[in-house]
Design a protein around this motif. Structure first.
Motif, PDB file in Angstrom:
ATOM      1  N   SER A 176     -35.790  40.871  20.631  1.00  0.00           N
ATOM      2  CA  SER A 176     -36.864  40.169  21.841  1.00  0.00           C
ATOM      3  C   SER A 176     -36.703  38.808  21.684  1.00  0.00           C
ATOM      4  N   GLU A 177     -36.778  38.341  20.448  1.00  0.00           N
ATOM      5  CA  GLU A 177     -36.993  37.012  20.242  1.00  0.00           C
ATOM      6  C   GLU A 177     -35.494  36.103  20.700  1.00  0.00           C
ATOM      7  N   ARG A 188     -35.877  35.970  24.475  1.00  0.00           N
ATOM      8  CA  ARG A 188     -36.425  34.847  25.024  1.00  0.00           C
ATOM      9  C   ARG A 188     -35.953  33.760  24.669  1.00  0.00           C
ATOM     10  N   ARG A 194     -33.317  33.095  27.357  1.00  0.00           N
ATOM     11  CA  ARG A 194     -33.948  32.637  28.584  1.00  0.00           C
ATOM     12  C   ARG A 194     -34.330  31.411  28.656  1.00  0.00           C
ATOM     13  N   ARG A 195     -35.005  30.910  27.655  1.00  0.00           N
ATOM     14  CA  ARG A 195     -35.579  29.627  27.827  1.00  0.00           C
ATOM     15  C   ARG A 195     -34.479  28.538  27.786  1.00  0.00           C
ATOM     16  N   LEU A 219     -39.861  27.813  30.023  1.00  0.00           N
ATOM     17  CA  LEU A 219     -40.214  29.183  30.077  1.00  0.00           C
ATOM     18  C   LEU A 219     -41.411  29.354  30.505  1.00  0.00           C
ATOM     19  N   ASP A 279     -43.029  31.198  34.028  1.00  0.00           N
ATOM     20  CA  ASP A 279     -43.942  32.426  33.931  1.00  0.00           C
ATOM     21  C   ASP A 279     -45.435  32.034  34.605  1.00  0.00           C
TER      22      ASP A 279
END
Length: 291
Positions: free
Chosen positions: A183-184, A187, A190-191, A202, A206
């Motif tokens: 998950s990290e 993230r 994606r960032r 990010l 959001d």
């Protein structure tokens, strides 16, 4: 300005932003022209009539920034150079350094160990790379030791982000961490992608989705679909400006219609025409069956 390979240079914190000041209609000129600005905060004093002119104006700003970095001897693309005891880069101009102009007699590349390149180099970057080549030719006992595999590696084989690890070990460590923290890792990826591709964080992505109540700006679908697609950042391909967040199907639809409103209007007319025709035929068939 270009690199040694003739490719465009990328400068952190700088990205072109073109905004139309009127309605865009295919290849017709925009009535108010185009506003030209940069992510760094710079903006042109007057609008440009065409995107080609806007590109030229932005390139002038970009080149001024690049020239200033050259004057301050700050390279944009440098090779990874690991620090080695007794060795230190000593690069200096052989003539007066004038902003925006090459040094007349070139650059001297030297090292604290006493090594000096036999010929002057044309650019600062070439002098820096010559020093990197010199460090790579050192005796193996002077090479750095990777803390993970405990092997001596050439300086150019060491990681830039983790100078005490070689590149293969750094890659293996990253993959191991990604497998243990999926998950990290997702993230982080994606960032990095949002910043590199669209110039936004990010948190900004959001917030953009939250302003749309977590739904596609066109069809209103919730985030994700049965195939696992996530929302996509939609941007203007001519200006690079972010417009909103769309689902995969709507984003692909705009791309298939090449972001041209006139094509979308023709598609709507086409669908309405044939939808009315199908309804008419269906009504005739129902009446015939009833009789």
């Amino acid at each position: 300005m270009t690199t040694e390979t003739g490719q465009r240079r990328w400068i952190p914190g700088h990205k072109r932003l073109f905004t139309p000041l009127g309605e865009v209609r295919g290849k017709q000129p925009v009535p108010g022209g185009w506003s030209v600005s940069c992510k760094c905060g710079w903006s042109a004093s007057s609008p440009s009539p065409t995107t080609a002119e806007a590109e030229r104006v932005y390139r002038q700003h970009f080149d001024e920034v690049a020239n200033e970095l050259e004057r301050l001897h700050i390279p944009h693309q440098r090779r990874s150079i690991t620090k080695i005891s007794g060795h230190k880069r000593e690069v200096s101009p052989r003539g007066p350094s004038t902003r925006g102009k090459p040094v007349s007699e070139g650059w001297v590349s030297a090292c604290a160990c006493g090594w000096t390149h036999e010929l002057p180099l044309r650019t600062f970057r070439a002098a820096e790379n010559a020093y990197a080549d010199h460090v790579d030719t050192l005796a193996e006992e002077n090479w750095p030791v990777c803390k993970r595999c405990t092997q001596r590696k050439r300086p150019s084989q060491m990681s830039t982000s983790s100078p005490r690890m070689c590149k293969p070990c750094r890659t293996a460590a990253t993959r191991a961490w990604a497998a243990a923290n999926p998950s990290e890792w997702e993230r982080h990826r994606r960032r990095s992608y949002l910043k590199r591709r669209y110039g936004i964080t990010l948190e900004e992505a959001d917030a953009l989705l939250a302003d749309q109540n977590g739904k596609c700006a066109i069809c209103g679908a919730a985030e994700g679909d049965s195939r696992g697609f996530r929302m996509h950042i939609d941007h203007d391909h001519s200006t690079g400006a972010v417009r909103g967040v769309l689902c995969n199907l709507c984003n692909a639809g705009l791309g298939n219609f090449r972001d041209k409103p006139e094509l979308l209007l023709k598609a709507i007319t086409y669908l309405e025409l044939h939808t009315r025709g199908e309804d008419r035929h269906a009504g005739t068939d129902d009446q015939a069956a009833f009789c």
